[in-house]
Design a protein around this motif. Structure first.
Motif, mmCIF file in Angstrom:
data_model
loop_
_atom_site.group_PDB
_atom_site.id
_atom_site.type_symbol
_atom_site.label_atom_id
_atom_site.label_comp_id
_atom_site.label_asym_id
_atom_site.label_seq_id
_atom_site.Cartn_x
_atom_site.Cartn_y
_atom_site.Cartn_z
ATOM 1 N N ASN A 257 0.826 -1.205 0.000
ATOM 2 C CA ASN A 257 0.000 0.000 0.000
ATOM 3 C C ASN A 257 0.860 1.255 0.000
ATOM 4 O OD1 ASN A 257 -2.453 -1.373 -0.011
ATOM 5 N ND2 ASN A 257 -2.625 -1.398 2.221
ATOM 6 N N ALA A 258 1.941 1.228 0.767
ATOM 7 C CA ALA A 258 2.846 2.379 0.817
ATOM 8 C C ALA A 258 3.515 2.605 -0.534
ATOM 9 C CB ALA A 258 3.900 2.171 1.910
ATOM 10 N N ARG A 259 3.854 1.531 -1.221
ATOM 11 C CA ARG A 259 4.442 1.659 -2.557
ATOM 12 C C ARG A 259 3.425 2.259 -3.532
ATOM 13 N NH1 ARG A 259 9.032 -1.611 -3.858
ATOM 14 N NH2 ARG A 259 9.957 -2.547 -2.003
ATOM 15 N N ARG A 260 2.177 1.798 -3.453
ATOM 16 C CA ARG A 260 1.152 2.362 -4.334
ATOM 17 C C ARG A 260 0.919 3.837 -4.040
ATOM 18 N NH1 ARG A 260 -0.961 -2.736 -4.240
ATOM 19 N NH2 ARG A 260 -1.990 -2.379 -2.255
ATOM 20 N N ALA A 261 0.948 4.206 -2.756
ATOM 21 C CA ALA A 261 0.764 5.614 -2.395
ATOM 22 C C ALA A 261 1.884 6.472 -2.981
ATOM 23 C CB ALA A 261 0.711 5.763 -0.877
ATOM 24 N N ALA A 262 3.114 5.968 -2.910
ATOM 25 C CA ALA A 262 4.239 6.702 -3.501
ATOM 26 C C ALA A 262 4.086 6.798 -5.011
ATOM 27 C CB ALA A 262 5.553 6.015 -3.136
ATOM 28 N N ALA A 263 3.613 5.720 -5.644
ATOM 29 C CA ALA A 263 3.419 5.729 -7.097
ATOM 30 C C ALA A 263 2.354 6.747 -7.501
ATOM 31 C CB ALA A 263 3.030 4.333 -7.577
ATOM 32 N N ARG A 264 1.291 6.867 -6.712
ATOM 33 C CA ARG A 264 0.265 7.870 -7.004
ATOM 34 C C ARG A 264 0.852 9.281 -6.971
ATOM 35 N NH1 ARG A 264 -2.698 4.719 -3.308
ATOM 36 N NH2 ARG A 264 -4.255 3.415 -4.337
ATOM 37 N N LYS A 265 1.696 9.529 -5.996
ATOM 38 C CA LYS A 265 2.308 10.859 -5.887
ATOM 39 C C LYS A 265 3.221 11.135 -7.075
ATOM 40 C CE LYS A 265 2.082 10.585 -0.852
ATOM 41 N NZ LYS A 265 2.849 10.288 0.388
ATOM 42 N N TYR A 266 3.989 10.137 -7.470
ATOM 43 C CA TYR A 266 4.809 10.291 -8.675
ATOM 44 C C TYR A 266 3.911 10.610 -9.877
ATOM 45 C CZ TYR A 266 9.345 8.357 -6.969
ATOM 46 O OH TYR A 266 10.555 8.154 -6.361
ATOM 47 N N ASN A 267 2.871 9.804 -10.057
ATOM 48 C CA ASN A 267 1.990 9.990 -11.212
ATOM 49 C C ASN A 267 1.382 11.389 -11.237
ATOM 50 O OD1 ASN A 267 2.453 7.338 -11.942
ATOM 51 N ND2 ASN A 267 0.299 6.748 -11.977
ATOM 52 N N LYS A 268 0.929 11.847 -10.065
ATOM 53 C CA LYS A 268 0.311 13.173 -9.984
ATOM 54 C C LYS A 268 1.299 14.259 -10.396
ATOM 55 C CE LYS A 268 -2.973 16.046 -8.742
ATOM 56 N NZ LYS A 268 -4.230 16.142 -9.524
ATOM 57 N N ALA A 269 2.536 14.129 -9.950
ATOM 58 C CA ALA A 269 3.545 15.136 -10.255
ATOM 59 C C ALA A 269 3.872 15.192 -11.745
ATOM 60 C CB ALA A 269 4.808 14.875 -9.450
ATOM 61 N N PHE A 270 3.785 14.040 -12.413
ATOM 62 C CA PHE A 270 4.162 13.975 -13.833
ATOM 63 C C PHE A 270 2.983 14.220 -14.776
ATOM 64 C CE2 PHE A 270 7.623 11.045 -12.146
ATOM 65 C CZ PHE A 270 8.632 11.997 -12.270
ATOM 66 N N GLU A 271 1.792 14.499 -14.245
ATOM 67 C CA GLU A 271 0.629 14.749 -15.093
ATOM 68 C C GLU A 271 0.902 15.907 -16.054
ATOM 69 O OE1 GLU A 271 -2.801 15.513 -12.745
ATOM 70 O OE2 GLU A 271 -3.261 13.401 -12.388
ATOM 71 N N GLY A 272 0.550 15.700 -17.307
ATOM 72 C CA GLY A 272 0.685 16.770 -18.285
ATOM 73 C C GLY A 272 2.063 16.922 -18.891
ATOM 74 N N ILE A 273 3.026 16.091 -18.456
ATOM 75 C CA ILE A 273 4.371 16.141 -19.038
ATOM 76 C C ILE A 273 4.389 15.152 -20.203
ATOM 77 C CG2 ILE A 273 6.846 16.003 -18.604
ATOM 78 C CD1 ILE A 273 5.387 18.092 -16.901
ATOM 79 N N SER A 274 4.346 15.662 -21.415
ATOM 80 C CA SER A 274 4.076 14.814 -22.578
ATOM 81 C C SER A 274 5.168 13.792 -22.855
ATOM 82 C CB SER A 274 3.867 15.680 -23.821
ATOM 83 O OG SER A 274 5.019 16.459 -24.099
ATOM 84 N N ASN A 275 6.407 14.101 -22.481
ATOM 85 C CA ASN A 275 7.484 13.149 -22.780
ATOM 86 C C ASN A 275 7.816 12.238 -21.608
ATOM 87 O OD1 ASN A 275 8.462 15.376 -21.457
ATOM 88 N ND2 ASN A 275 10.179 15.749 -22.857
ATOM 89 N N ILE A 276 6.942 12.191 -20.617
ATOM 90 C CA ILE A 276 7.073 11.227 -19.515
ATOM 91 C C ILE A 276 5.812 10.369 -19.493
ATOM 92 C CG2 ILE A 276 7.201 10.888 -17.026
ATOM 93 C CD1 ILE A 276 8.769 13.459 -16.812
ATOM 94 N N ILE A 277 5.984 9.066 -19.659
ATOM 95 C CA ILE A 277 4.856 8.133 -19.597
ATOM 96 C C ILE A 277 4.963 7.340 -18.298
ATOM 97 C CG2 ILE A 277 3.702 6.180 -20.697
ATOM 98 C CD1 ILE A 277 4.739 7.196 -23.361
ATOM 99 N N THR A 278 3.998 7.529 -17.434
ATOM 100 C CA THR A 278 3.997 6.863 -16.136
ATOM 101 C C THR A 278 3.500 5.420 -16.285
ATOM 102 O OG1 THR A 278 1.797 7.788 -15.709
ATOM 103 C CG2 THR A 278 3.696 9.009 -14.869
ATOM 104 N N PRO A 279 3.714 4.576 -15.269
ATOM 105 C CA PRO A 279 3.315 3.167 -15.376
ATOM 106 C C PRO A 279 1.835 3.011 -15.723
ATOM 107 C CG PRO A 279 4.716 3.484 -13.462
ATOM 108 C CD PRO A 279 4.426 4.846 -14.001
ATOM 109 N N GLN A 280 1.560 2.120 -16.657
ATOM 110 C CA GLN A 280 0.205 1.866 -17.126
ATOM 111 C C GLN A 280 -0.350 0.610 -16.453
ATOM 112 O OE1 GLN A 280 -1.112 4.161 -19.819
ATOM 113 N NE2 GLN A 280 0.541 5.114 -18.668
ATOM 114 N N ILE A 281 -1.544 0.730 -15.903
ATOM 115 C CA ILE A 281 -2.199 -0.405 -15.265
ATOM 116 C C ILE A 281 -3.048 -1.103 -16.324
ATOM 117 C CG2 ILE A 281 -3.599 -1.180 -13.337
ATOM 118 C CD1 ILE A 281 -1.063 0.382 -12.542
ATOM 119 N N LYS A 282 -2.777 -2.369 -16.551
ATOM 120 C CA LYS A 282 -3.377 -3.080 -17.681
ATOM 121 C C LYS A 282 -4.833 -3.483 -17.465
ATOM 122 C CE LYS A 282 -2.586 -5.138 -20.974
ATOM 123 N NZ LYS A 282 -3.022 -4.899 -22.371
#
Length: 388
Positions: A257-282
């Motif tokens: 859960n702590a890892r997922r929480a950190a991943a959410r924060k990473y994803n939020k920070a990178f929103e809108g950055i076109s040349n950064i693709i965050t992990p995709q949940i299949k």
């Protein structure tokens, strides 16, 4: 700000120090270092957590894969299909057993083995498929099991990076990764989501007969002392490592859960950055494919948090991060089909378009249970400033 670690094992240890220290000291005082009560208790507790009949602990994750294949009775020359984009241990054991590794491409979003590539690679010599739950997300096990059943193949899950992840099958059942195929292996290397303080591994199966065979293989082929019924190896999880794992296992869901929480924060920070693709949940374990991290399921446990950077000098970015005191990793920089040890004239570069692109674009950021907001803010700002 605390020093940023790729994996903060010390910080995690401090949270469970009292229990770990007491359990390790108990083992030392008991002198039951091999196959002691801690090993058997850990085995039972992990069986209960995974809801699987048999967990057979062993010395490390690579041994676990090898022993799984030995237990299935695969013969030299048998073909085993696995992913081109993964750590070498997966293919290494295939070659060590004189089986024939058949490497195939992966999906561009999940990085997991592509079922379409599996179908294309099957021949009359194919005997097994090894899906790797890469970076903590399950491969498409419904389709892989369908292929296996259709062609009468074994499925050996490489769950070294996925322990604790859930997979919701098409029939509505939710299963833990490592409990879906005929047999599975995992690693307890210290940096894993469930890691010990040395080497360790385990094999999982619901097949009683197969479990019996494997219990002999891990212990020199013995079921009765000095009676060697099968060709075996010496691969045992020692009691001190089992004591550490017992202290950590009740916290595994919290760690994930702590890892997922950190991943959410990473994803939020990178929103809108076109040349950064965050992990995709299949969508394995979820209703639909999406690029966000669910609050309602456990389909990705983020052993690694891996970005794709587009039109960016990935290696220059890695160097920049290191200069700023931010550790990072490139998992993996060279496809297995291009590694000297596994070159094969059968391979056609056109069959590895995804992998050949991923090795130029992927970069993994610090990911562990002790990441804090200040560290994540610094990491993400440093990356955004560079790519912009």
């Amino acid at each position: 700000m605390k020093k940023i670690q790729m994996v903060d094992l010390k910080g995690q240890y401090e949270q469970i120090k009292e229990q770990v220290d007491s359990s390790v000291l108990d083992v030392i005082q008991s002198t039951a270092f091999i196959n002691g009560p801690e090993v058997h208790n850990f085995q039972k507790e992990l069986e209960e957590y995974l809801n699987i009949k048999h967990v057979i602990p062993c010395a490390n994750g690579t041994d676990a894969l090898q022993i799984a294949m030995m237990g299935l009775g695969l013969k030299p020359g048998d073909e085993v299909i696995t992913a081109d984009f993964t750590f070498a241990a997966t293919v290494e054991v295939i070659a060590l057993l004189q089986l024939t590794p058949v490497l195939v491409d992966v999906e561009p979003d999940s990085f997991n083995i592509d079922p379409k590539a599996i179908r294309k690679a099957i021949t009359p010599k194919t005997k097994a498929i090894v899906p790797v739950h890469l970076f903590g997300q399950a491969a498409n096990m419904d389709e892989i099991m369908e292929i296996a059943n259709e062609h009468k193949l074994f499925v050996i899950e490489d769950n070294a990076q996925g322990i604790g992840a859930d997979y919701k099958s098409q029939d509505g059942k939710t299963l833990k990764t490592g409990t879906i195929g005929h047999i599975a292996s995992t690693s307890f290397f210290p940096s894993k989501n469930l890691g010990c303080y040395g080497d360790g591994g385990a094999i999982f199966t619901n097949n009683n007969e197969l479990a019996h065979t494997i219990r002999g293989i891990v212990n020199h082929g013995m079921y009765k002392r000095y009676h060697h019924d099968v060709v075996g190896v010496n691969s045992r999880l020692d009691s001190i490592q089992a004591a550490v794992l017992r202290a950590k296992l009740p916290n595994l869901d919290q760690y994930n859960n702590a890892r997922r929480a950190a991943a959410r924060k990473y994803n939020k920070a990178f929103e809108g950055i076109s040349n950064i693709i965050t992990p995709q949940i299949k969508g394995n374990g979820c209703a639909t494919n999406h690029d966000t991290i669910c609050d309602t399921c456990n389909c990705h446990v983020f052993h690694q948090y891996t970005l794709k950077v587009i039109d960016v000098d990935r290696d220059a970015l890695a160097q920049h991060l290191n200069e700023k005191g931010i550790p990072c990793g490139v998992y993996y920089p060279i496809p297995l089909h291009s590694q000297k040890a596994y070159l094969d004239e059968r391979y056609n570069e056109a069959d590895f378009t995804v992998t050949n692109q991923l090795v130029k674009e992927v970069i993994s950021l610090p990911m562990h249970t002790e990441l804090d907001n200040e560290q994540i803010d610094f990491i993400t700002k440093t990356i955004i400033d560079f790519v912009s």
